[in-house]
Design a protein around this motif. Structure first.
Motif, mmCIF file in Angstrom:
data_model
loop_
_atom_site.group_PDB
_atom_site.id
_atom_site.type_symbol
_atom_site.label_atom_id
_atom_site.label_comp_id
_atom_site.label_asym_id
_atom_site.label_seq_id
_atom_site.Cartn_x
_atom_site.Cartn_y
_atom_site.Cartn_z
ATOM 1 N N UNK A 31 1.075 -1.133 0.459
ATOM 2 C CA UNK A 31 0.464 0.162 0.141
ATOM 3 C C UNK A 31 1.043 1.385 -0.189
ATOM 4 N N UNK A 32 1.523 1.350 0.381
ATOM 5 C CA UNK A 32 2.450 2.755 1.327
ATOM 6 C C UNK A 32 3.661 2.940 0.092
ATOM 7 N N UNK A 33 3.755 1.663 -1.073
ATOM 8 C CA UNK A 33 4.969 1.633 -2.376
ATOM 9 C C UNK A 33 4.326 2.195 -3.028
ATOM 10 N N UNK A 34 2.881 2.548 -2.996
ATOM 11 C CA UNK A 34 1.845 3.056 -4.471
ATOM 12 C C UNK A 34 1.531 5.312 -3.724
ATOM 13 N N UNK A 35 2.217 4.832 -2.484
ATOM 14 C CA UNK A 35 2.429 6.856 -2.444
ATOM 15 C C UNK A 35 3.897 7.505 -1.780
ATOM 16 N N UNK A 36 4.200 6.845 -1.741
ATOM 17 C CA UNK A 36 5.561 7.451 -1.309
ATOM 18 C C UNK A 36 7.062 6.808 -1.538
ATOM 19 N N UNK A 37 7.860 7.243 -1.837
ATOM 20 C CA UNK A 37 8.935 6.677 -2.741
ATOM 21 C C UNK A 37 10.333 5.804 -1.710
ATOM 22 N N UNK A 38 10.303 5.306 -0.283
ATOM 23 C CA UNK A 38 10.845 4.462 0.428
ATOM 24 C C UNK A 38 9.955 3.624 1.038
ATOM 25 N N UNK A 39 9.994 2.858 1.332
ATOM 26 C CA UNK A 39 9.200 1.884 2.274
ATOM 27 C C UNK A 39 10.433 1.252 3.578
ATOM 28 N N UNK A 40 10.866 1.376 4.558
ATOM 29 C CA UNK A 40 11.416 0.787 4.824
ATOM 30 C C UNK A 40 10.621 0.028 6.201
ATOM 31 N N UNK A 41 11.008 -1.560 5.644
ATOM 32 C CA UNK A 41 10.804 -3.046 6.783
ATOM 33 C C UNK A 41 11.358 -2.712 7.663
ATOM 34 N N UNK A 42 10.611 -2.617 9.356
ATOM 35 C CA UNK A 42 10.357 -3.050 10.562
ATOM 36 C C UNK A 42 10.236 -4.194 10.654
ATOM 37 N N UNK A 43 11.201 -5.434 11.394
ATOM 38 C CA UNK A 43 11.125 -6.487 12.243
ATOM 39 C C UNK A 43 9.653 -6.818 12.357
ATOM 40 N N UNK A 44 9.030 -5.868 12.850
ATOM 41 C CA UNK A 44 7.109 -6.169 13.426
ATOM 42 C C UNK A 44 6.692 -5.334 14.292
ATOM 43 N N UNK A 45 5.305 -5.287 14.878
ATOM 44 C CA UNK A 45 4.914 -4.384 15.084
ATOM 45 C C UNK A 45 5.208 -3.816 16.304
ATOM 46 N N UNK A 46 5.907 -4.282 17.216
ATOM 47 C CA UNK A 46 6.301 -3.372 18.607
ATOM 48 C C UNK A 46 7.351 -2.178 17.828
ATOM 49 N N UNK A 47 9.233 -2.992 17.269
ATOM 50 C CA UNK A 47 9.531 -2.692 16.953
ATOM 51 C C UNK A 47 9.338 -1.231 15.908
ATOM 52 N N UNK A 48 7.961 -0.894 15.064
ATOM 53 C CA UNK A 48 7.901 0.413 14.091
ATOM 54 C C UNK A 48 6.772 1.061 15.918
ATOM 55 N N UNK A 49 6.565 0.513 16.286
ATOM 56 C CA UNK A 49 5.704 1.314 17.440
ATOM 57 C C UNK A 49 6.712 2.718 18.503
ATOM 58 N N UNK A 50 7.948 1.934 18.622
ATOM 59 C CA UNK A 50 9.751 1.675 19.495
ATOM 60 C C UNK A 50 9.644 3.495 18.440
ATOM 61 N N UNK A 51 9.794 3.019 17.065
ATOM 62 C CA UNK A 51 10.628 3.869 15.894
ATOM 63 C C UNK A 51 9.922 5.746 16.356
ATOM 64 N N UNK A 52 8.255 5.659 16.626
ATOM 65 C CA UNK A 52 7.762 6.669 16.803
ATOM 66 C C UNK A 52 8.306 7.321 17.628
ATOM 67 N N UNK A 53 8.370 6.753 18.955
ATOM 68 C CA UNK A 53 8.964 6.906 20.520
ATOM 69 C C UNK A 53 10.099 7.037 20.825
#
Length: 406
Positions: free
Chosen positions: A174-196
């Motif tokens: 989905x995000x590849x349709x609207x942004x130039x680069x998508x970075x894959x996090x290991x899982x949900x908690x890792x992605x949530x902690x990025x914002x923190x």
């Protein structure tokens, strides 16, 4: 035309995402969660509608999309945790219409573990479907920077982490349709902690430079010159600048420093940074009173003009702006507070309306003290520094020697 995407919540997080999706040619449904605080000009709305955007308040339409992104606002609760009321409302509304194979993505700032626990439970209970089997579930930390024309959702890398590898891949598609680069996090908690990490990095560094401002003033050191010199170092340093406090939507006052809910561990450095930054409005008020006193005037009865009451320059958003607390402090000292902001027509502090100056130059000439709180491009600071009887610059934006700097 049926929508591919539903953006749930059209506030500061959801509206930029909807704009980016529409610009990329994705038919987009915008579902409002009450009085969302995002704003569009009439021309921007017309362009979005022409490109396939469809605002709605009909929840049944949420069941007709392939991807639903929850961008609900999250605020700080009375117990210092997070108030997820709006996220819960969005989840329950979506769950009742959720179809198999839909991709659900959360972008709201939450504690690590919220998507897998809190959100997943609401979606599964309300739909009868299982996340990771019947529908995809993922988290992507919002990186919206309001007013930044250089970095938008289209060219800012997007981080994604899913409940399962298939969930991650679906969200990436989905995000590849609207942004130039998508970075894959290991899982949900890792992605949530990025914002923190990202928000706390900014908060801690602002606190450091704010504390440096107080110390340098006591030492008679020009901090602004120190920063100018320090930022020439090509490695190991990133320049932050002091100010009257912090505000906005993505800061630890919204996203608490706790990492696992109200009973979880704290980030001690962030707690200290919060105290430092929370003390800046009071410090600015004390500096204002001291300046008045140095010039033979008392804060009681003094007319003080606040310039710029939004939390960020050239925006009409005053969410958690430090200007409110500064106005309250000055009022408690007996000062007569007025304000000017090209983006704010009416402003209330502690439930009371603050008078707005019509002419910024006349108001500066009339005020005993003018305090620059926000550096809007509309302000001619060279002229204002001449007109003002006494000017306190909390942003280091005026010409050297033209004002008293924080």
């Amino acid at each position: 035309m049926p929508a591919d995407l539903a953006v749930i919540g059209l506030g500061p997080l959801g509206l930029p995402l909807a704009q980016a999706a529409v610009a990329a040619g994705v038919p987009t449904l915008g579902y409002r969660l009450g009085p969302d605080s995002g704003s569009l000009t009439a021309a921007e709305l017309r362009r979005m509608l022409a490109r396939g955007f469809r605002p709605t308040d009909r929840p049944d339409e949420l069941g007709k999309v392939r991807t639903a992104v929850i961008c609900a606002p999250v605020t700080r609760a009375a117990d210092d945790g997070l108030d997820l009321t709006e996220v819960a409302t969005a989840a329950r509304t979506l769950a009742a219409r959720l179809r198999p194979h839909t991709t659900v993505i959360l972008e709201s700032p939450v504690h690590p573990g919220t998507t897998e626990g809190f959100l997943r439970d609401l979606l599964e209970q309300g739909s009868g479907l299982l996340a990771g089997r019947d529908f995809h579930l993922a988290y992507s930390p919002s990186r919206v920077d309001p007013g930044n024309r250089a970095w938008t959702p289209a060219n800012t890398p997007t981080v994604v982490g899913g409940l399962t590898p298939a969930c991650t891949e679906s969200a990436i598609a989905f995000y590849s349709r609207i942004t130039d680069r998508v970075v894959r996090a290991r899982g949900l908690r890792e992605a949530e902690t990025v914002h923190l990490l990202e928000t706390n990095f900014r908060h801690v560094n602002i606190a450091l430079v704010n504390e440096m401002a107080v110390v340098c003033h006591d030492l008679g050191v020009d901090l602004w010159d120190v920063i100018r010199c320090a930022e020439t170092k090509p490695f190991g340093f990133e320049a932050f600048r002091p100010g009257p406090g912090v505000g906005g939507h993505g800061l630890p006052r919204d996203l608490t420093s706790r990492t696992a809910g109200a009973a979880g561990p704290t980030l001690r450095m962030v707690e200290l940074a919060r105290r430092v930054n929370a003390g800046m409005p009071g410090y600015v008020s004390r500096r204002a009173a001291a300046l008045l006193n140095e010039h033979g005037k008392s804060a009681r009865g003094a007319r003080v003009l606040l310039l710029g009451v939004t939390y960020k320059p050239d925006l009409d958003d005053d969410h958690h702006s430090p200007a409110e607390e500064i106005a309250a402090h000055l009022g408690a000292l007996g000062a007569e507070v007025v304000f000017h902001d090209p983006y704010v027509g009416e402003w209330r502090v502690r439930g009371r309306s603050v008078p707005r100056a019509d002419s910024v130059h006349e108001a500066a000439a009339d005020a005993d003290l003018t305090i620059l709180l926000q550096q809007h491009r509309a302000y001619d600071l060279q002229s204002l520094s001449v007109k003002a009887q006494l000017l306190l610059d909390t942003r280091g934006a005026t010409p050297s020697g033209a004002a008293h700097r924080l």
